[in-house]
Enzyme design. Structure first.
Site, PDB file in Angstrom:
ATOM      1  N   HIS A  32     -12.220   6.589   9.385  1.00  0.00           N
ATOM      2  CA  HIS A  32     -11.053   7.059   8.478  1.00  0.00           C
ATOM      3  C   HIS A  32     -10.964   5.933   7.391  1.00  0.00           C
ATOM      4  O   HIS A  32     -10.559   4.857   7.814  1.00  0.00           O
ATOM      5  CB  HIS A  32      -9.651   6.652   9.391  1.00  0.00           C
ATOM      6  CG  HIS A  32      -8.470   7.181   8.796  1.00  0.00           C
ATOM      7  ND1 HIS A  32      -7.449   7.421   9.427  1.00  0.00           N
ATOM      8  CD2 HIS A  32      -8.095   7.290   7.459  1.00  0.00           C
ATOM      9  CE1 HIS A  32      -6.417   7.564   8.543  1.00  0.00           C
ATOM     10  NE2 HIS A  32      -6.908   7.631   7.484  1.00  0.00           N
ATOM     11  N   ARG A  56     -11.633   6.614  -2.457  1.00  0.00           N
ATOM     12  CA  ARG A  56     -10.932   7.026  -4.022  1.00  0.00           C
ATOM     13  C   ARG A  56     -12.047   7.712  -4.896  1.00  0.00           C
ATOM     14  O   ARG A  56     -11.333   8.127  -5.869  1.00  0.00           O
ATOM     15  CB  ARG A  56     -10.504   5.566  -4.555  1.00  0.00           C
ATOM     16  CG  ARG A  56      -9.915   4.739  -3.549  1.00  0.00           C
ATOM     17  CD  ARG A  56      -8.670   5.593  -3.063  1.00  0.00           C
ATOM     18  NE  ARG A  56      -7.407   4.813  -2.613  1.00  0.00           N
ATOM     19  CZ  ARG A  56      -6.661   5.137  -1.721  1.00  0.00           C
ATOM     20  NH1 ARG A  56      -6.344   6.264  -1.456  1.00  0.00           N
ATOM     21  NH2 ARG A  56      -5.791   4.214  -1.099  1.00  0.00           N
ATOM     22  N   HIS A  91      -4.429   6.910  12.901  1.00  0.00           N
ATOM     23  CA  HIS A  91      -3.475   5.863  12.820  1.00  0.00           C
ATOM     24  C   HIS A  91      -2.314   6.001  13.577  1.00  0.00           C
ATOM     25  O   HIS A  91      -1.264   5.999  13.160  1.00  0.00           O
ATOM     26  CB  HIS A  91      -3.277   5.657  11.509  1.00  0.00           C
ATOM     27  CG  HIS A  91      -2.795   6.714  10.463  1.00  0.00           C
ATOM     28  ND1 HIS A  91      -2.109   7.692  10.857  1.00  0.00           N
ATOM     29  CD2 HIS A  91      -3.430   7.128   9.195  1.00  0.00           C
ATOM     30  CE1 HIS A  91      -1.847   8.521   9.783  1.00  0.00           C
ATOM     31  NE2 HIS A  91      -2.604   8.231   8.817  1.00  0.00           N
ATOM     32  N   ASN A 107       1.171   3.452   5.534  1.00  0.00           N
ATOM     33  CA  ASN A 107       1.710   4.838   6.244  1.00  0.00           C
ATOM     34  C   ASN A 107       0.732   5.117   7.426  1.00  0.00           C
ATOM     35  O   ASN A 107      -0.505   5.491   7.049  1.00  0.00           O
ATOM     36  CB  ASN A 107       1.951   5.779   5.046  1.00  0.00           C
ATOM     37  CG  ASN A 107       2.818   6.850   5.902  1.00  0.00           C
ATOM     38  OD1 ASN A 107       3.247   6.916   6.721  1.00  0.00           O
ATOM     39  ND2 ASN A 107       2.420   8.121   4.917  1.00  0.00           N
ATOM     40  N   ASP A 158      -8.525   2.842   8.354  1.00  0.00           N
ATOM     41  CA  ASP A 158      -7.567   3.487   7.465  1.00  0.00           C
ATOM     42  C   ASP A 158      -7.661   2.675   6.090  1.00  0.00           C
ATOM     43  O   ASP A 158      -6.850   2.514   5.434  1.00  0.00           O
ATOM     44  CB  ASP A 158      -6.222   3.789   7.739  1.00  0.00           C
ATOM     45  CG  ASP A 158      -5.274   4.502   7.036  1.00  0.00           C
ATOM     46  OD1 ASP A 158      -6.003   5.300   5.990  1.00  0.00           O
ATOM     47  OD2 ASP A 158      -4.110   4.633   7.181  1.00  0.00           O
ATOM     48  N   HIS A 172      -5.952  -0.242  -3.338  1.00  0.00           N
ATOM     49  CA  HIS A 172      -5.168  -0.021  -4.551  1.00  0.00           C
ATOM     50  C   HIS A 172      -5.508  -1.148  -5.689  1.00  0.00           C
ATOM     51  O   HIS A 172      -5.934  -2.033  -5.320  1.00  0.00           O
ATOM     52  CB  HIS A 172      -3.782   0.160  -4.278  1.00  0.00           C
ATOM     53  CG  HIS A 172      -3.430   1.243  -3.315  1.00  0.00           C
ATOM     54  ND1 HIS A 172      -3.314   2.349  -3.774  1.00  0.00           N
ATOM     55  CD2 HIS A 172      -2.871   1.457  -2.121  1.00  0.00           C
ATOM     56  CE1 HIS A 172      -3.016   3.583  -3.026  1.00  0.00           C
ATOM     57  NE2 HIS A 172      -2.903   2.751  -1.765  1.00  0.00           N
ATOM     58  N   PHE A 194       1.428   3.207  -0.328  1.00  0.00           N
ATOM     59  CA  PHE A 194       1.165   3.055   0.781  1.00  0.00           C
ATOM     60  C   PHE A 194      -0.306   2.592   1.036  1.00  0.00           C
ATOM     61  O   PHE A 194      -1.127   3.229   0.184  1.00  0.00           O
ATOM     62  CB  PHE A 194       1.517   4.170   1.762  1.00  0.00           C
ATOM     63  CG  PHE A 194       2.831   4.670   1.721  1.00  0.00           C
ATOM     64  CD1 PHE A 194       3.530   3.713   2.861  1.00  0.00           C
ATOM     65  CD2 PHE A 194       3.586   5.694   1.187  1.00  0.00           C
ATOM     66  CE1 PHE A 194       4.946   4.231   3.127  1.00  0.00           C
ATOM     67  CE2 PHE A 194       4.794   5.919   1.184  1.00  0.00           C
ATOM     68  CZ  PHE A 194       5.610   5.479   2.361  1.00  0.00           C
TER      69      PHE A 194
END
Length: 427
Positions: free
Chosen positions: A61, A65, A233, A279, A306, A310, A324
């Protein structure tokens, strides 16, 4: 190329082998494993004295991007971050732009990865076209192109009938379904766990039911369709209970927990900072403890990251406005060692099961095992090396982590893929 790894503490649950062993890697595979290989000639000798030698970690996971959001991360930088975390195989989620929802996009990602990545990258295809939840994606085509799983990660397929058809198609194609469990109608704009911390900060909360309702639904749909279901998750104590019940019923259901959910809870959010926003959110202390016990007891099968990078400006603002997600590839091993192994929840063997062997079995790939003849994908790490997490040193483009400044134990020293070193820590 013959590489000899000497004096390491081998942890290999696939062969029930743990202890001091030497390993010879030859032409990309494990050639020999023995207590001593002193008489062997090799092109390179690595002294792993005092360090763990393990099958390379497998992350089911991640979010790399690319394409579409390369300012956050690229396949190259994401792969570098994964290698620095001890990962030799990763599964990027499909919520890119364009979405990975066709054979063409799966092939694109694989070809790009072959050019820029030193690790194995297995794309995860979307369940619906464009992840819009309106029409099934080309599931058969993506399977033929090399996808091993489907996911709508980043959201749930809210149309249960459509999702059921997607599960049927996934089963027919031999694919697993990786479920993001979130009822958007219940989320109602929440940004952190509903509880005292959210009230103290004046922020809208996300209740456990947001996850639990969909987790229960997806397990019931998996029961009906017979698909292999993997819950991503998991963050609540009821998710752990649902996975336990599914396994007791003999369903093909597995679950993963991310390090941030077992290493931190919402009580530790002392300020309105976007780097705490993920999240599902950081849950209560009771949920965190249930996740730890679920991993300890073998109910929860996998530790995944996960990894969700960003841009700095995006995250350095109020949780109400920030997106998130946090990064995790380069902190997962240390957080697991510090919290779960040294905390008494997992043995070293169980750690490797959760981070390597079980993910390989879920994907059905030839990995997570260091028997002779197997691929020479492995990681060498010092479980006792202490350091402070410093995001400025990450290989990832992302710096968004709530663990900056935390002292941890467990440093990845070297990651080897196909007998070739793809990451080596600075001395």
């Amino acid at each position: 190329m013959r590489v000899l790894i000497k004096n390491g503490y081998l942890i290999d649950p696939g062969n029930s082998r743990e202890g001091r062993f030497d390993l010879l890697l030859d032409n990309g595979v494990v050639a020999e494993v023995a207590p001593s290989l002193d008489s062997v000639n090799a092109d390179e000798v690595i002294d792993a004295d005092g360090n763990w030698v393990m099958p390379g970690f497998i992350d089911l996971h991640v979010h790399f991007r690319e394409p579409g959001y390369e300012y956050k991360e690229t396949i190259a930088t994401g792969a570098a971050a994964a290698a620095a975390g001890g990962y030799t195989t990763v599964c990027p989620m499909p919520n890119t732009n364009p979405v990975i929802d066709s054979a063409f996009m799966v092939e694109y990602l694989k070809l790009k990865a072959e050019k820029v990545s030193g690790i194995h990258i297995i794309p995860v295809g979307a369940v619906t076209k464009g992840q819009k939840g309106e029409e099934l994606a080309d599931i058969e085509g993506m399977a033929a192109a090399g996808a091993l799983a489907l996911s709508e990660d980043g959201r749930s397929v809210m149309d249960a009938a459509l999702y059921r058809e997607g599960m049927k198609a996934a089963k027919k194609a031999g694919l697993a379904v990786f479920a993001h469990c979130e009822d958007k109608s219940l989320a109602a704009g929440g940004v952190m766990n509903a509880g005292p911390a959210a009230k103290r900060l004046g922020l809208p909360g996300i209740t456990n039911a947001v996850e639990d309702v969909i987790a229960a639904r997806d397990i019931l749909l998996a029961k009906e369709t017979g698909v292999r279901l993997h819950l991503c998750h998991c963050s609540t104590r009821d998710s752990v209970e649902f996975v336990r019940m599914a396994k007791e019923e003999g369903l093909s259901v597995t679950g993963e927990v991310c390090p941030h959910h077992f290493a931190m809870c919402d009580e530790e959010i002392t300020r309105d900072d976007g780097n705490f926003k993920m999240n599902p959110p950081l849950r209560s202390g009771k949920d965190m403890e249930a996740l730890r016990q679920g991993l300890r007891d073998g109910i929860m099968d996998v530790i995944s990251t996960d990894h969700a990078p960003h841009g700095e400006a995006e995250k350095n603002q109020s949780m109400a406005k920030a997106p998130f997600g946090i990064v995790g590839s380069e902190t997962a091993f240390a957080l697991t060692v510090t919290t779960l192994v040294k905390g008494g929840y997992l043995t070293p063997m169980q750690l490797v099961e959760k981070m390597s062997l079980n993910p390989a079995r879920i994907l059905g790939i030839n990995a997570g095992n260091l028997a002779p003849g197997r691929p020479a994908d492995l990681v060498i790490a010092d479980p006792d090396r202490e350091y402070v997490i410093d995001p400025s040193k990450f290989c990832s483009k992302g710096r968004n982590t709530p663990f900056a400044g935390r002292r941890v134990s467990g440093m990845v020293l070297r990651t080897i893929v196909g007998g070739v070193t793809v990451y080596c820590a600075e001395e």
